[in-house]
Design an enzyme around this catalytic site. Structure first.
Site, PDB file in Angstrom:
ATOM      1  N   LYS A 483       0.845  -1.201   0.000  1.00  0.00           N
ATOM      2  CA  LYS A 483       0.000   0.000   0.000  1.00  0.00           C
ATOM      3  C   LYS A 483       0.885   1.257   0.000  1.00  0.00           C
ATOM      4  O   LYS A 483       2.069   1.178   0.347  1.00  0.00           O
ATOM      5  CB  LYS A 483      -0.886  -0.021   1.234  1.00  0.00           C
ATOM      6  CG  LYS A 483      -0.096  -0.038   2.523  1.00  0.00           C
ATOM      7  CD  LYS A 483      -0.984  -0.273   3.728  1.00  0.00           C
ATOM      8  CE  LYS A 483      -0.171  -0.171   5.001  1.00  0.00           C
ATOM      9  NZ  LYS A 483      -0.567  -1.130   6.000  1.00  0.00           N
ATOM     10  N   ARG A 582     -10.849   0.341  14.610  1.00  0.00           N
ATOM     11  CA  ARG A 582     -10.711   1.126  13.385  1.00  0.00           C
ATOM     12  C   ARG A 582     -11.811   0.641  12.438  1.00  0.00           C
ATOM     13  O   ARG A 582     -12.807   1.300  12.279  1.00  0.00           O
ATOM     14  CB  ARG A 582      -9.302   0.903  12.808  1.00  0.00           C
ATOM     15  CG  ARG A 582      -8.915   1.888  11.760  1.00  0.00           C
ATOM     16  CD  ARG A 582      -7.420   1.843  11.438  1.00  0.00           C
ATOM     17  NE  ARG A 582      -6.978   0.603  10.832  1.00  0.00           N
ATOM     18  CZ  ARG A 582      -5.736   0.416  10.356  1.00  0.00           C
ATOM     19  NH1 ARG A 582      -4.839   1.378  10.440  1.00  0.00           N
ATOM     20  NH2 ARG A 582      -5.402  -0.728   9.822  1.00  0.00           N
ATOM     21  N   TYR A 709      17.882  31.092   4.976  1.00  0.00           N
ATOM     22  CA  TYR A 709      16.746  31.965   5.281  1.00  0.00           C
ATOM     23  C   TYR A 709      16.704  32.350   6.750  1.00  0.00           C
ATOM     24  O   TYR A 709      17.010  31.545   7.621  1.00  0.00           O
ATOM     25  CB  TYR A 709      15.435  31.241   4.956  1.00  0.00           C
ATOM     26  CG  TYR A 709      15.110  31.200   3.481  1.00  0.00           C
ATOM     27  CD1 TYR A 709      14.967  32.366   2.747  1.00  0.00           C
ATOM     28  CD2 TYR A 709      14.926  29.974   2.836  1.00  0.00           C
ATOM     29  CE1 TYR A 709      14.650  32.315   1.396  1.00  0.00           C
ATOM     30  CE2 TYR A 709      14.605  29.911   1.491  1.00  0.00           C
ATOM     31  CZ  TYR A 709      14.466  31.090   0.776  1.00  0.00           C
ATOM     32  OH  TYR A 709      14.161  31.035  -0.533  1.00  0.00           O
ATOM     33  N   MET A 758      13.152  24.862   0.407  1.00  0.00           N
ATOM     34  CA  MET A 758      12.262  23.978  -0.340  1.00  0.00           C
ATOM     35  C   MET A 758      13.058  22.921  -1.120  1.00  0.00           C
ATOM     36  O   MET A 758      12.747  21.745  -1.078  1.00  0.00           O
ATOM     37  CB  MET A 758      11.397  24.795  -1.292  1.00  0.00           C
ATOM     38  CG  MET A 758      10.279  23.978  -1.918  1.00  0.00           C
ATOM     39  SD  MET A 758       9.312  24.923  -3.099  1.00  0.00           S
ATOM     40  CE  MET A 758       8.385  26.016  -2.048  1.00  0.00           C
TER      41      MET A 758
HETATM   42  C1  LIG Z   1       0.097  -2.046   6.688  1.00  0.00           C
HETATM   43  C2  LIG Z   1      -0.541  -3.257   7.189  1.00  0.00           C
HETATM   44  C3  LIG Z   1       0.224  -4.372   7.577  1.00  0.00           C
HETATM   45  C4  LIG Z   1       1.723  -4.377   7.624  1.00  0.00           C
HETATM   46  O1  LIG Z   1       2.180  -3.742   8.782  1.00  0.00           O
HETATM   47  P1  LIG Z   1       3.737  -3.672   9.162  1.00  0.00           P
HETATM   48  O2  LIG Z   1       3.757  -3.148  10.524  1.00  0.00           O
HETATM   49  O3  LIG Z   1       4.360  -2.758   8.180  1.00  0.00           O
HETATM   50  O4  LIG Z   1       4.235  -5.055   9.049  1.00  0.00           O
HETATM   51  C5  LIG Z   1      -0.444  -5.521   7.926  1.00  0.00           C
HETATM   52  N1  LIG Z   1      -1.796  -5.570   7.920  1.00  0.00           N
HETATM   53  C6  LIG Z   1      -2.562  -4.516   7.583  1.00  0.00           C
HETATM   54  C7  LIG Z   1      -4.037  -4.639   7.623  1.00  0.00           C
HETATM   55  C8  LIG Z   1      -1.963  -3.319   7.208  1.00  0.00           C
HETATM   56  O5  LIG Z   1      -2.719  -2.277   6.874  1.00  0.00           O
END
Ligand SMILES: *Cc1c(COP(=O)(O)O)cnc(C)c1O
Length: 815
Positions: A483, A582, A709, A758
């Site tokens: 993701k 969640r 800056y 930047m």
């Molecule tokens: C991102 C995610 C993981 C992986 O988590 P890590 O801590 O990076 O291993 C596993 N399960 C779900 C549902 C996630 O969203």
């Protein structure tokens, strides 16, 4: 190897259908990366999980006409079949015979960690001392080892092979076919492999490899290993290495100080400068020294070779070139084996047009005419559009090359010819011996030169995945979370690599991310963790599998499935709420969930939940409660459903801390990128991301002047300041300016001074000698590490990675 079909059948008691006089020199087992069909058979390897027979057709399509298989498929014509009882037994029998009849000196490497790196280092140090053959990549399994051994031919003087096992009794089988003269045992982890009852059982099994060894070189830091080896092999020559003073060879002194490293080798000291000084690297270095000494290499040469190691990039990198070219750069060493590896790598890309830059082969002991004949045969099979030969030797054989061929005395001449700049839409392989410096060509061919890059080492990702797998039971599946653009590293490139290595599932957050992967050709099952309402049609059209976490989503998705006319049961993944609060179904909703699912065209492919605090030992009780709730609720749902979906709960730190709750699958994320909150686990992982830039300008700033800056930094003496072409728009948080963060140059940290701009920032390089414009600066990798950088930013590694701007060029490295 070099056998006729008839000889092979006699050695292995196989049955021949077809031409028994064909000569075989290679066996290919992966139809995707066949680089040569000449004298090559394809073996359809059947394992518990997979049948290679599915790929026979693909191999035949590539031009293979000898197939080794447990079954014959008469629909293919003009094929010679070697029919075997069991494909793996066949490979082992043939390899055993082949090794037995070869006459080389052999090194066998086993252990939990460090096998591949030690093998590669040994190879780098020894290939120009002896004609050397080694296992490709990490080919060390029941299948990988025999395939490696079959590469041995008459010209080889030394063989370096890795041997890996994951289950009891496996070593016995491998020792049957391979008995190294020099046995090398690397680190054995305390987190013992899932399939062994105890650490002792694992050690017992591993050291069976050394039954016939003359010398055993082993990591003596583990007391149990030391005791066992001394007990069982008391009559052999034993040499232990490591950190403990009791070892015959050990690391002396303070390794964190910026001094040379001293290795005590029996009663002499060997001193060398070390770039990386972590425990694992130095332990491996002491093993390397011990083996080199054993082979009679003198100290001066050893130190030279170790020094060369760090400057050498022995890896294949694929780079986006200008004019839509892909450039594969392999400019370290050149011999026949590494040429084959590079050609295999080339064949993983399907670009119809291709060119090759190839130099003299240097330092290989062999007759040059014969050598270049073999080289040209291999090259001719790849049907390159253009071949560019560099060097006084290879150019004498240019008429052997059938492509349009150009010759040059040196690399500079090729550069000046401007031929390369005319190439468009091709894959270009740069393959040369180090002294030709063909990496200069890479600089010319590379797309839009950007000094700031995020370098992703795919081998390290594979290592990390394999490390986590080694903790799991054999059948446990793995989903890789890609993701958010694979945590910022590039979702397609990572997914493509993982697909190649047979990952079971990929996980994305939104449908768009999955659609992009499908459009680019990823076929591995993809779960969408958070499918948005407007995206259900795309989910179905692109064969993505949604996570369903509420009745609302369930009903809406079901409607979309009905509308789409999909006529099978559509796979979905049910998320249970167990404490994270969640997303997910709660315990009291399960009866209704089951009722709702009953009349729908949906199939629960898996049931999952997510741990909120698997990385926090203090929250163990809470985590154990999550497991309890999951066990109870998922079992209840499964009973109601009347069929058995797969279950999964563990994320990366869950895999290492709560291995026993692995269920049927785990979901790896940050762990595959080499990060763990547990220092012991962290040692076993390899860092895979390197964020780098170069110095744009160095200025001497007079006492009392200000930098940047708002005049936030003022010098109190004449100060050397370097400007870097990277700023907050690249993902360096502005809050780490003004002496909070550091970057690394030549192993030393340099503080960031003044406000970060930047697109630029300034650092103080007063303490760094010999620093010059154009020098490489590490924003994070080893020093500072990603963890340290995240600490400057007061955040976690995840946020650092996902914040790196898309304008930073990603490049990918693999062996
Ligand atoms: C991102 C995610 C993981 C992986 O988590 P890590 O801590 O990076 O291993 C596993 N399960 C779900 C549902 C996630 O969203």
């Amino acid at each position: 190897m070099n056998y006729t079909v008839k000889q092979i059948a006699a050695i292995t008691s196989a049955q021949i259908i077809g031409d028994e006089n064909i000569v075989l020199k290679n066996i290919a087992f992966d139809s995707r990366i066949i680089y040569s069909t000449k004298n090559t058979a394809f073996i359809a390897v059947n394992t518990k999980k997979n049948s290679g027979e599915k790929f026979i057709e693909a191999a035949i399509d590539k031009g293979i006409n000898v197939i080794i298989s447990e079954h014959q498929y008469p629909q293919f014509e003009n094929i010679t079949w070697i029919i075997v009882g069991n494909s793996i037994d066949f490979l082992q029998k043939l390899a055993g015979y082949h090794f037995e009849n070869s006459h080389l000196k052999s090194i066998g490497i086993t252990g939990s960690n460090g096998k591949t790196i030690l093998k590669e280092w040994l190879y780098q140090c020894l290939w120009n001392e002896f004609s050397t053959v080694k296992s490709p990549k990490s080919f060390n399994s029941q299948i990988g080892l025999p395939l490696s051994l079959l590469q041995i031919n008459d010209s080889h003087e030394l063989g370096i092979f890795e041997v890996g096992i994951s289950k009891p009794d496996e070593m016995e089988k491998l020792e049957n076919i391979f008995h190294p003269q020099i046995g090398l045992l690397t680190h054995i982890g305390t987190a013992h492999a899932a399939n062994f009852q105890s650490e002792e059982a694992l050690i017992d099994e591993k050291i069976k490899l050394f039954k016939e060894s003359e010398v055993i070189i082993y990591n003596g830091d583990n007391d149990l290993v030391d005791k066992k080896i001394k007990e069982i092999y008391s009559s052999k020559k034993l040499i232990s290495y490591g950190f403990k003073k009791e070892n015959n060879v050990y690391i002396k002194g303070n390794i964190s100080a910026d001094e040379n490293i001293i290795v005590q080798y029996f009663d002499e000291e060997i001193i060398f400068p070390a770039h990386q000084r972590d425990e694992a690297t130095l332990t491996n270095a002491s093993a390397l020294i011990t083996v080199l000494k054993e082979l009679g290499i003198d100290n001066k040469k050893i130190i030279e070779k170790i020094n060369a190691l760090k400057s050498v990039e022995m890896r294949l990198e694929a780079i986006e070139g200008s004019k839509n070219n892909i450039v594969i750069n392999d400019s370290f060493n050149l011999d026949l084996d590494s040429l084959k590896t590079a050609l295999q790598f080339l064949n993983e890309y399907n670009k119809p047009k291709r060119s090759l830059v190839l130099t003299d082969i240097v330092g290989v002991k062999s007759d040059s005419k014969q050598l270049y004949e073999e080289v040209s045969e291999l090259v001719n099979e790849q049907k390159f559009d253009f071949v560019f030969l560099i060097g006084s030797e290879i150019t004498q054989f240019s008429e052997l090359f059938k492509s349009k061929t150009f010759t040059f005395i040196n690399t500079q001449e090729l550069i000046e010819s401007k031929y390369l700049t005319d190439i468009e839409n091709q894959i270009i392989l740069l393959k040369g011996a180090r002294k030709f410096e063909i990496e200069k060509l890479k600089d010319i061919l590379e797309l839009r030169k950007h000094d700031t890059v995020l370098e992703v080492n795919l081998n390290a990702i594979l290592h990390n995945i394999n490390y986590h797998k080694s903790l799991l039971k054999t059948g446990t599946k793995m989903m890789a979370m890609v993701k958010a653009n694979a945590y910022g590293l590039g979702s397609y490139e990572i997914s493509e690599f993982l697909q190649h290595h047979h990952i079971d599932y990929l996980g994305v957050a939104y449908a768009d991310e999955g659609v992009e992967l499908r459009k680019k050709g990823i076929t591995t099952p993809i779960v969408v963790m958070n499918p948005e309402q407007h995206s259900y049609e795309a989910v179905i059209e692109y064969n993505l599998e949604p996570e369903i976490y509420s009745f609302r989503v369930l009903e809406l998705f079901n409607e979309a499935v009905q509308k789409s006319g999909y006529d099978h049961k559509y796979p979905i993944h049910i998320k249970l709420e167990t404490g994270m609060h969640r997303l997910g179904f709660k315990g009291f909703e399960l009866d209704q969930l089951n009722e709702t699912l009953k009349d729908k065209n949906l199939k629960v492919q898996s049931i999952l939940t997510h741990l909120s605090s698997s990385d926090l030992p203090d929250e163990k009780e809470f985590t154990l409660n999550q497991f309890k709730t999951f066990e109870k609720n998922s079992s209840y749902l499964i009973e109601k459903l009347g069929y058995q979906p797969i279950r999964h709960i563990l994320n990366s730190s869950g895999i290492t801390s709560y291995t026993e709750h692995q269920y049927d699958m785990v979901r790896i994320g940050i762990g595959m990128l080499g990060e763990s909150p547990n220092p012991e686990i962290q040692k076993q992982l390899q860092s895979c991301v390197s964020f780098k830039t170069v110095i744009s300008q160095i200025s001497l700033i007079e006492n009392g002047e200000s930098v940047g800056y708002s005049r936030k930094y003022k010098t109190d003496h004449l100060t050397k300041i370097a400007t870097l072409p990277v700023g907050y728009a690249d993902g360096i948080p502005r809050l780490i300016g003004n002496l909070i963060g550091n970057v690394g140059i030549n192993k030393t940290l340099a503080p960031i001074v003044g406000n970060i701009c930047m697109d630029m920032m300034m650092i103080n390089v007063d303490d760094i000698s010999n620093v010059k414009e154009g020098d490489i600066v590490t924003i994070f990798n080893a020093k500072p590490s990603l963890k340290e950088f995240a600490a400057y930013c007061k955040t976690i590694t995840y946020e650092v990675l996902t914040s790196i701007s898309p304008r930073v060029k990603r490049i990918y490295i693999k062996d």
